[in-house]
Design an enzyme around this catalytic site. Structure first.
Site, PDB file in Angstrom:
ATOM      1  N   ASP A  11      -4.662 -24.791 -29.926  1.00  0.00           N
ATOM      2  CA  ASP A  11      -5.860 -24.502 -29.150  1.00  0.00           C
ATOM      3  C   ASP A  11      -7.018 -24.465 -30.146  1.00  0.00           C
ATOM      4  O   ASP A  11      -7.079 -23.583 -31.010  1.00  0.00           O
ATOM      5  CB  ASP A  11      -5.709 -23.151 -28.433  1.00  0.00           C
ATOM      6  CG  ASP A  11      -6.924 -22.847 -27.575  1.00  0.00           C
ATOM      7  OD1 ASP A  11      -7.838 -23.693 -27.507  1.00  0.00           O
ATOM      8  OD2 ASP A  11      -6.979 -21.752 -26.972  1.00  0.00           O
ATOM      9  N   LYS A  15     -18.396 -23.576 -27.672  1.00  0.00           N
ATOM     10  CA  LYS A  15     -19.011 -22.832 -28.782  1.00  0.00           C
ATOM     11  C   LYS A  15     -19.680 -23.785 -29.775  1.00  0.00           C
ATOM     12  O   LYS A  15     -20.820 -23.563 -30.169  1.00  0.00           O
ATOM     13  CB  LYS A  15     -17.969 -22.013 -29.544  1.00  0.00           C
ATOM     14  CG  LYS A  15     -16.871 -21.414 -28.703  1.00  0.00           C
ATOM     15  CD  LYS A  15     -17.276 -20.148 -28.011  1.00  0.00           C
ATOM     16  CE  LYS A  15     -16.193 -19.783 -27.009  1.00  0.00           C
ATOM     17  NZ  LYS A  15     -16.268 -18.474 -26.476  1.00  0.00           N
ATOM     18  N   TRP A  26      -5.948 -14.688 -27.418  1.00  0.00           N
ATOM     19  CA  TRP A  26      -6.995 -14.679 -26.385  1.00  0.00           C
ATOM     20  C   TRP A  26      -6.321 -14.267 -25.073  1.00  0.00           C
ATOM     21  O   TRP A  26      -5.313 -14.860 -24.691  1.00  0.00           O
ATOM     22  CB  TRP A  26      -7.578 -16.083 -26.280  1.00  0.00           C
ATOM     23  CG  TRP A  26      -8.665 -16.276 -25.274  1.00  0.00           C
ATOM     24  CD1 TRP A  26      -9.748 -15.477 -25.065  1.00  0.00           C
ATOM     25  CD2 TRP A  26      -8.779 -17.371 -24.350  1.00  0.00           C
ATOM     26  NE1 TRP A  26     -10.526 -16.005 -24.082  1.00  0.00           N
ATOM     27  CE2 TRP A  26      -9.962 -17.167 -23.617  1.00  0.00           C
ATOM     28  CE3 TRP A  26      -8.013 -18.502 -24.067  1.00  0.00           C
ATOM     29  CZ2 TRP A  26     -10.393 -18.036 -22.622  1.00  0.00           C
ATOM     30  CZ3 TRP A  26      -8.436 -19.373 -23.088  1.00  0.00           C
ATOM     31  CH2 TRP A  26      -9.613 -19.142 -22.370  1.00  0.00           C
TER      32      TRP A  26
END
Ligand SMILES: Cc1ncc(COP(=O)(O)O)c(C=O)c1O
Length: 429
Positions: A242, A278, A161
């Site tokens: 993460d 999310k 990311w």
């Protein structure tokens, strides 16, 4: 200091000595302190949104943004969240939270991440604070590393990311690439990954995506996670997970958290960033949790106090609303069960779209293999398209995505999947 900021500082110093040399002759005007501030490069994702908005084609499609949409392309608020909103509405909760956030929320979060029966939870050795979503958690990890492991490098997958680089760089942590992805097969480069782990200096830090690796959608299998865990243990490395997509990848929160459990069972004391953006659709609420599994309870107390010491001068205390929502959902067995169902619904829609996209691509562009579209998992499909092909998709078909060929599957619907496959087939021909 970043090169661009260093050159700005030098110019500024020259400007201020020139103006003081001119002294009293200068008229009293407002000094322009920011004349030499250069415009920052555009964020790759926000740049796409700008181009998308500027396109006048009514049929335009945006596959750039990482936010879930339903099969009609509409944003979604989960029913469990609506119910939680109803339950907390009107409650007297406008006071500040403590620096570490809502304790009950943190307790529920670590149970979700490490498992209800996790030994580290029973032994009360998990330090945890509420954070400003996943980004804020990662930033706390970077700041914590910078303060308490200042000489350690942080290895992170190539690619990762893109904000990971910004976060750890701004946190003052040295970053090193970790081989992860094999371009020719669009899959995990497991051997290279293990080699990099084995060759890293003992006691290095590794940022790992717990599930639904962004941007590739390529995750290790459970057997591969076991191999990674053992290799890291042998070198006394530290794992920071993460976990921005728990439940959103496979539809099953437990399955998506399996990598962390493998590490815990092997005896690692890991750290973890959680985000509810999310999996609960709470993007704008900025709600997440940062935790570190410690050696014992005394260490937990010390570590947690230092997490708060880092948070205090940055934002004093985190926001309340998202924490109250998540805590309401996770602490009520019925609402939690409803959430599990709803997060599975989102994951299943994406898995279904992957199947349809693959089917259409195999028909429209049979010269290539497309198994990676369904082998990958999570919100993103790393299509294998080149930046030039992505540019063509935008110019000739009004379809927008990041130039690395990453398709946000959340934007793919029954109504546009065939059109996407046909356009992809045209630009790669
Ligand atoms: C891998 C990864 N980590 C962290 C985040 C942080 O998201 P947020 O700050 O919205 O929780 C994202 C979001 O795209 C992500 O993909």
């Amino acid at each position: 200091m970043l090169p661009v900021l260093a050159s700005f500082a030098a110019k500024s110093a020259r400007a201020s000595s020139a103006s003081s040399a001119a002294g009293a002759a200068m008229p009293a005007t407002c000094k322009d302190f920011w004349a030499d501030v250069p415009e920052a490069p555009k964020d790759p994702i926000l740049g796409i949104t700008e181009k998308f908005l500027a396109d006048s084609n009514p049929q335009k499609l945006n596959f750039g943004v990482g936010a879930y949409r339903d099969d009609d392309g509409k944003p979604v608020v989960l029913d469990c969240v609506r119910e939680a909103e109803r339950r907390i509405a009107g409650k007297n909760f406008m006071e500040y939270l403590p620096i570490g956030g809502l304790k009950a929320f943190c307790d529920e979060s670590v149970k979700l991440a490490y498992g209800e029966d996790a030994k580290c939870i029973k032994e009360n050795r998990v330090a945890a604070v509420q954070t400003l979503s996943g980004t804020g958690s990662c930033r706390l990890m970077a700041d914590f590393m910078h303060r308490f492991a200042p000489n350690a490098k942080c290895f992170m997958p190539t690619p990762t990311w893109s904000n990971h680089h910004n976060i750890f760089r701004d946190g003052g942590v040295e970053i090193q690439g970790l081989r992860y992805y094999k371009e020719d097969t669009c899959s995990l480069d497991y051997d290279a990954l293990l080699e990099d782990i084995n060759n890293a200096p003992a006691g290095s830090f590794f940022l790992l995506h717990a599930c639904a690796h962004n941007p590739t959608g390529v995750d290790p299998t459970p057997e591969q996670w076991k191999g990674i865990s053992e290799a890291m243990l042998a070198k006394s490395h530290f794992a920071f997970f993460d976990m921005a997509y728990q439940g959103f990848a496979s539809g099953d929160c437990e399955r998506d958290g399996a990598a962390i459990k493998i590490f815990l069972d092997d005896g690692h004391n890991v750290a973890c960033s959680q985000s509810y953006a999310k999996n609960m659709g709470l993007y704008g609420q900025r709600i997440g949790c940062f935790s570190i599994v410690c050696a014992d309870e005394a260490q937990k107390v010390a570590v947690e106090s230092q997490m708060k010491a880092i948070a205090r001068p940055m934002y004093s205390n985190p926001p309340l609303h998202g924490a109250a929502l998540v805590n309401t959902v996770l602490s009520d067995p019925q609402l939690k069960a409803q959430w599990f169902k709803e997060v599975k619904g989102m994951a299943d829609r994406i898995i279904d779209m992957r199947g349809k996209l693959r089917e259409h691509l195999e028909k429209e562009a049979p010269q290539r293999t497309w198994n990676h579209v369904t082998d990958q998992i999570g919100m993103f499909c790393f299509s294998g398209m080149t930046p030039e092909q992505v540019d063509k998709l935008a110019e000739e078909h009004s379809m927008y995505m990041t130039r690395n060929g990453r398709i946000s599957m959340a934007g793919v619907t029954s109504g546009n999947v065939e059109r996407l496959a046909k356009a992809m087939a045209t630009v790669i021909a």
